[in-house]
Design an enzyme around this catalytic site. Sequence first.
Site, PDB file in Angstrom:
ATOM      1  N   CYS A 142       0.826  -1.217   0.000  1.00  0.00           N
ATOM      2  CA  CYS A 142       0.000   0.000   0.000  1.00  0.00           C
ATOM      3  C   CYS A 142       0.861   1.268   0.000  1.00  0.00           C
ATOM      4  CB  CYS A 142      -0.999  -0.032   1.147  1.00  0.00           C
ATOM      5  SG  CYS A 142      -2.357   1.168   0.926  1.00  0.00           S
ATOM      6  N   HIS A 235      -4.152  -4.178   0.305  1.00  0.00           N
ATOM      7  CA  HIS A 235      -3.872  -4.783   1.614  1.00  0.00           C
ATOM      8  C   HIS A 235      -4.340  -6.235   1.622  1.00  0.00           C
ATOM      9  CE1 HIS A 235      -2.372  -1.533   4.164  1.00  0.00           C
ATOM     10  NE2 HIS A 235      -3.222  -0.711   3.563  1.00  0.00           N
ATOM     11  N   GLU A 237      -3.160  -8.578   3.169  1.00  0.00           N
ATOM     12  CA  GLU A 237      -2.978  -9.164   4.499  1.00  0.00           C
ATOM     13  C   GLU A 237      -4.163  -8.912   5.427  1.00  0.00           C
ATOM     14  OE1 GLU A 237      -1.746  -4.927   5.228  1.00  0.00           O
ATOM     15  OE2 GLU A 237      -1.739  -6.331   3.550  1.00  0.00           O
TER      16      GLU A 237
END
EC number: 2.3.1.31
Length: 304
Positions: A142, A235, A237
């Site tokens: 990001c 993102h 994750e």
Amino acid sequence: MPIKIPIELPAFQVLSDENIFVMNNERANTQDIRPLKIAILNLMPKKIVTENQLLRYLSNTPLQVEVSLIQTKSYTSHNTPPEHLNKFYSYFDDIKQEKFDGLIITGAPVEQMAFEEVTYWKELTEIMEWSKTHVFSTFYICWGAQAGLYYHYDIPKYDLDEKMFGVFSHWVNDEKADLTRGLDDVFYAPHSRHTEVKREDIEKVSNLEILSESEEAGVFIVATKDRRNVFVTGHMEYDRNTLMDEYIRDKEKGDEIALPKNYFRNDDINQKPLYTWRGPASIVFGNWLNYCVYQNTPFDLNTL
């Protein structure tokens, strides 16, 4: 194979409860293999949450991974207990003589500031420069991806009219690319950012490849041809509830924020968020560890 982390780290119990194979130092030392050394420069405010998210995916491969957590010295986190930082984190000065197979540089909620105005920008540029000679492959997330593209290739970021916020569909540009191997023709991933990088700027750099993009979210995965640098503008994750937590946080601050797109069933915040990116995230992190790091990093890191 499991991830190797201290048994006292909160992620150890969190991942164990999820039936994810984690290993403490004592057990790992009995295995006659060299673990991959991965450093994580954690720039996110809630560092424990980000640790859990990243370690969950780093543990989901056949490779043993030894993780070092890094914090900035030029900016102190106000959202993570000092005792946690003191116990589990190092400063860059503490580890800069070491070499690593991989480095992850996380996002940070500073994308509306000019890069040079960020408190820890000078320290971050030192780390990114150091990574050229001390890290085999670096994975930028990001704002971290925007920072890396700006520092290494002078690629600017641009303000968006409204926040890119939600879960968006993406496609793969090269089906034979190692980093995107195994992804479906269309896959989903979360974004949460106020700025973007543009395809036309990236295309000016001959060493960069755009491996994945989105009609709505734009450029998604960019990598150097040798995979020494990987940039992901979203993102992957994030947990199921992260976008919801961010939405509630911003509403409580009085910010004007729309519901995250393609996230709540029927756009109903009372419904359980749809978790549609777990599989793609596992593939991308696994591919990075395997193809970009493990298959090519030297056995003796001193030769890096």
